[in-house]
Scaffold this motif. Structure first.
Motif, PDB file in Angstrom:
ATOM      1  N   SER A  20      -3.222 -38.649 -10.022  1.00  0.00           N
ATOM      2  CA  SER A  20      -4.180 -39.734  -9.928  1.00  0.00           C
ATOM      3  C   SER A  20      -3.537 -40.872  -9.136  1.00  0.00           C
ATOM      4  O   SER A  20      -2.552 -41.465  -9.563  1.00  0.00           O
ATOM      5  N   ALA A  21      -4.061 -41.151  -7.933  1.00  0.00           N
ATOM      6  CA  ALA A  21      -3.426 -42.118  -7.022  1.00  0.00           C
ATOM      7  C   ALA A  21      -4.006 -43.522  -7.161  1.00  0.00           C
ATOM      8  O   ALA A  21      -3.307 -44.512  -6.962  1.00  0.00           O
ATOM      9  N   LEU A  22      -5.287 -43.626  -7.483  1.00  0.00           N
ATOM     10  CA  LEU A  22      -5.931 -44.918  -7.761  1.00  0.00           C
ATOM     11  C   LEU A  22      -6.768 -44.740  -9.017  1.00  0.00           C
ATOM     12  O   LEU A  22      -7.468 -43.731  -9.159  1.00  0.00           O
ATOM     13  N   ARG A  23      -6.696 -45.721  -9.912  1.00  0.00           N
ATOM     14  CA  ARG A  23      -7.460 -45.635 -11.171  1.00  0.00           C
ATOM     15  C   ARG A  23      -8.270 -46.910 -11.368  1.00  0.00           C
ATOM     16  O   ARG A  23      -7.726 -47.946 -11.750  1.00  0.00           O
ATOM     17  N   GLY A  24      -9.523 -46.842 -11.079  1.00  0.00           N
ATOM     18  CA  GLY A  24     -10.401 -47.967 -11.379  1.00  0.00           C
ATOM     19  C   GLY A  24     -10.013 -49.277 -10.705  1.00  0.00           C
ATOM     20  O   GLY A  24      -9.938 -50.318 -11.347  1.00  0.00           O
ATOM     21  N   VAL A  25      -9.756 -49.209  -9.416  1.00  0.00           N
ATOM     22  CA  VAL A  25      -9.328 -50.406  -8.680  1.00  0.00           C
ATOM     23  C   VAL A  25     -10.532 -51.271  -8.281  1.00  0.00           C
ATOM     24  O   VAL A  25     -11.540 -50.770  -7.784  1.00  0.00           O
ATOM     25  N   ASP A  26     -10.399 -52.572  -8.545  1.00  0.00           N
ATOM     26  CA  ASP A  26     -11.389 -53.568  -8.117  1.00  0.00           C
ATOM     27  C   ASP A  26     -10.722 -54.505  -7.122  1.00  0.00           C
ATOM     28  O   ASP A  26      -9.616 -54.985  -7.371  1.00  0.00           O
ATOM     29  N   LEU A  27     -11.425 -54.770  -6.015  1.00  0.00           N
ATOM     30  CA  LEU A  27     -10.832 -55.607  -4.965  1.00  0.00           C
ATOM     31  C   LEU A  27     -11.937 -56.052  -4.018  1.00  0.00           C
ATOM     32  O   LEU A  27     -12.760 -55.236  -3.602  1.00  0.00           O
ATOM     33  N   THR A  28     -11.978 -57.336  -3.717  1.00  0.00           N
ATOM     34  CA  THR A  28     -12.919 -57.773  -2.681  1.00  0.00           C
ATOM     35  C   THR A  28     -12.144 -58.494  -1.583  1.00  0.00           C
ATOM     36  O   THR A  28     -11.089 -59.088  -1.838  1.00  0.00           O
ATOM     37  N   VAL A  29     -12.677 -58.408  -0.376  1.00  0.00           N
ATOM     38  CA  VAL A  29     -12.127 -59.169   0.741  1.00  0.00           C
ATOM     39  C   VAL A  29     -13.295 -59.873   1.419  1.00  0.00           C
ATOM     40  O   VAL A  29     -14.209 -59.215   1.928  1.00  0.00           O
ATOM     41  N   LEU A 209      -0.310 -53.388  -7.061  1.00  0.00           N
ATOM     42  CA  LEU A 209      -0.631 -52.041  -7.545  1.00  0.00           C
ATOM     43  C   LEU A 209       0.635 -51.398  -8.093  1.00  0.00           C
ATOM     44  O   LEU A 209       1.688 -51.463  -7.462  1.00  0.00           O
ATOM     45  N   GLU A 210       0.509 -50.769  -9.250  1.00  0.00           N
ATOM     46  CA  GLU A 210       1.591 -49.928  -9.773  1.00  0.00           C
ATOM     47  C   GLU A 210       0.945 -48.678 -10.324  1.00  0.00           C
ATOM     48  O   GLU A 210       0.014 -48.776 -11.140  1.00  0.00           O
ATOM     49  N   ASN A 211       1.417 -47.516  -9.870  1.00  0.00           N
ATOM     50  CA  ASN A 211       0.857 -46.254 -10.360  1.00  0.00           C
ATOM     51  C   ASN A 211      -0.656 -46.195 -10.286  1.00  0.00           C
ATOM     52  O   ASN A 211      -1.307 -45.660 -11.182  1.00  0.00           O
ATOM     53  N   GLY A 212      -1.218 -46.761  -9.232  1.00  0.00           N
ATOM     54  CA  GLY A 212      -2.658 -46.677  -9.045  1.00  0.00           C
ATOM     55  C   GLY A 212      -3.475 -47.690  -9.816  1.00  0.00           C
ATOM     56  O   GLY A 212      -4.703 -47.695  -9.724  1.00  0.00           O
ATOM     57  N   ASP A 213      -2.798 -48.558 -10.582  1.00  0.00           N
ATOM     58  CA  ASP A 213      -3.494 -49.601 -11.335  1.00  0.00           C
ATOM     59  C   ASP A 213      -3.198 -50.974 -10.756  1.00  0.00           C
ATOM     60  O   ASP A 213      -2.061 -51.252 -10.385  1.00  0.00           O
ATOM     61  N   VAL A 214      -4.200 -51.839 -10.745  1.00  0.00           N
ATOM     62  CA  VAL A 214      -3.957 -53.239 -10.410  1.00  0.00           C
ATOM     63  C   VAL A 214      -3.344 -53.891 -11.644  1.00  0.00           C
ATOM     64  O   VAL A 214      -3.978 -53.942 -12.698  1.00  0.00           O
ATOM     65  N   VAL A 215      -2.101 -54.382 -11.517  1.00  0.00           N
ATOM     66  CA  VAL A 215      -1.451 -54.980 -12.686  1.00  0.00           C
ATOM     67  C   VAL A 215      -1.315 -56.501 -12.582  1.00  0.00           C
ATOM     68  O   VAL A 215      -1.053 -57.167 -13.581  1.00  0.00           O
ATOM     69  N   ARG A 216      -1.469 -57.055 -11.399  1.00  0.00           N
ATOM     70  CA  ARG A 216      -1.479 -58.505 -11.227  1.00  0.00           C
ATOM     71  C   ARG A 216      -2.394 -58.826 -10.049  1.00  0.00           C
ATOM     72  O   ARG A 216      -2.486 -58.057  -9.102  1.00  0.00           O
ATOM     73  N   ARG A 217      -3.002 -60.019 -10.091  1.00  0.00           N
ATOM     74  CA  ARG A 217      -3.699 -60.511  -8.910  1.00  0.00           C
ATOM     75  C   ARG A 217      -3.680 -62.024  -8.936  1.00  0.00           C
ATOM     76  O   ARG A 217      -3.663 -62.643 -10.001  1.00  0.00           O
ATOM     77  N   GLY A 218      -3.667 -62.632  -7.746  1.00  0.00           N
ATOM     78  CA  GLY A 218      -3.655 -64.086  -7.693  1.00  0.00           C
ATOM     79  C   GLY A 218      -3.273 -64.602  -6.321  1.00  0.00           C
ATOM     80  O   GLY A 218      -3.116 -63.823  -5.366  1.00  0.00           O
ATOM     81  N   SER A 219      -3.135 -65.904  -6.226  1.00  0.00           N
ATOM     82  CA  SER A 219      -2.714 -66.534  -4.971  1.00  0.00           C
ATOM     83  C   SER A 219      -1.202 -66.362  -4.835  1.00  0.00           C
ATOM     84  O   SER A 219      -0.509 -66.084  -5.821  1.00  0.00           O
ATOM     85  N   PRO A 220      -0.654 -66.561  -3.621  1.00  0.00           N
ATOM     86  CA  PRO A 220       0.802 -66.490  -3.466  1.00  0.00           C
ATOM     87  C   PRO A 220       1.516 -67.438  -4.424  1.00  0.00           C
ATOM     88  O   PRO A 220       2.534 -67.069  -5.025  1.00  0.00           O
TER      89      PRO A 220
END
Ligand code: ATP
Length: 236
Positions: A20-29, A209-220
């Motif tokens: 499983s390379a991606l698991r339930g990833v959410d991302l907008t650009v 991303l770690e192991n196909g999961d988003v584990v953190r998100r935010g600004s620099p």
């Protein structure tokens, strides 16, 4: 500004057989935004890039300009301005710099001379080497050529997979300047990077991303202050 994001990935999963390379990833650009996906080897960054540009089967949703990419071929997506500069660069080694660039003018109605002038202005090292065979160039020059060829497609969304891979720090500055100019020209960028410092320098928003999961998100700024990121990715 408001409305539909240019790229909208929701609950996206991709597997290769049992892996499983991606698991339930959410991302907008959003339009004009610069989003970086960071993470170690095997985290799924390239898989995400390949999925966005139409090369992978997935579950969930991946929308570009509001339309599901699984309904379109990579070729259709390029015509709509989604251009992917792959990790392997995929240059034509026995062709010249200029021929490689010209082949990137995929979209109908491209003014090739105008695009060439833009790329040569962005990466002067390429302008000095128009007739040189791609295979004889340094790693940094080849990366500039790969990015330059993607820009010949006049992208709305440029997907950049690991542009710093294997490059010396002095070359990174040239790549950095080029990327800043690309963004200043209004191109939306999705960057996949293992070089966290580089990603934090450029991106408006970061996803780890770690192991196909988003584990953190935010600004620099937010990620620089995150203890886990600091310890694990910025050398403490
Ligand atoms: P890297 O920076 O090393 O390229 P990455 O974050 O881009 O890593 P991916 O290349 O997307 O990660 O790989 C995610 C997982 O999917 C890994 O476990 C990898 O082995 C697996 N994988 C990737 N491509 C394939 C493939 N074509 N067939 C089978 N497994 C694959």
């Amino acid at each position: 500004a408001g409305g539909t994001p240019l790229l909208d990935v929701a609950d996206c999963a991709v597997s290769y057989g049992k892996v499983s390379a991606l698991r339930g990833v959410d991302l907008t650009v959003g339009e004009g935004e610069f989003v970086a996906v960071i993470g170690p080897n095997g985290a799924g960054k390239s898989t995400l890039c390949n999925t966005v540009s139409g090369f992978r089967d997935y579950t969930g949703s991946v929308r570009y300009h509001g339309a599901e990419v699984s309904d379109q071929s990579p070729r259709d997506l390029v015509q709509q301005g989604l251009v992917h500069c792959t990790e392997s660069r995929d240059l034509f080694g026995y062709m010249s710099v200029e021929d490689n660039l010209t082949l990137g003018a995929y979209r109908a109605n491209t003014n090739v001379d105008e695009r060439l002038a833009f790329v040569y202005d962005l990466f002067p090292a390429l302008a000095e080497r128009t007739g040189q065979l791609a295979r004889t160039m340094s790693g940094g020059e080849q990366q500039m050529l790969a990015i330059g060829r993607a820009l010949m497609g006049d992208p709305d969304l440029l997907v950049l997979d690991e542009p710093t891979l294997g490059l010396a720090p002095v070359i990174l500055d040239d790549i950095s300047e080029g990327i800043e100019q690309i963004q200043a020209n209004g191109v939306t960028i999705l960057l996949a990077e293992q070089n966290v410092t580089f990603a934090l320098r450029h991106a408006d928003r970061i996803v780890l991303l770690e192991n196909g999961d988003v584990v953190r998100r935010g600004s620099p700024e937010e990620l620089r202050e995150d203890d886990y990121i600091h310890e694990s990715y910025l050398g403490g």
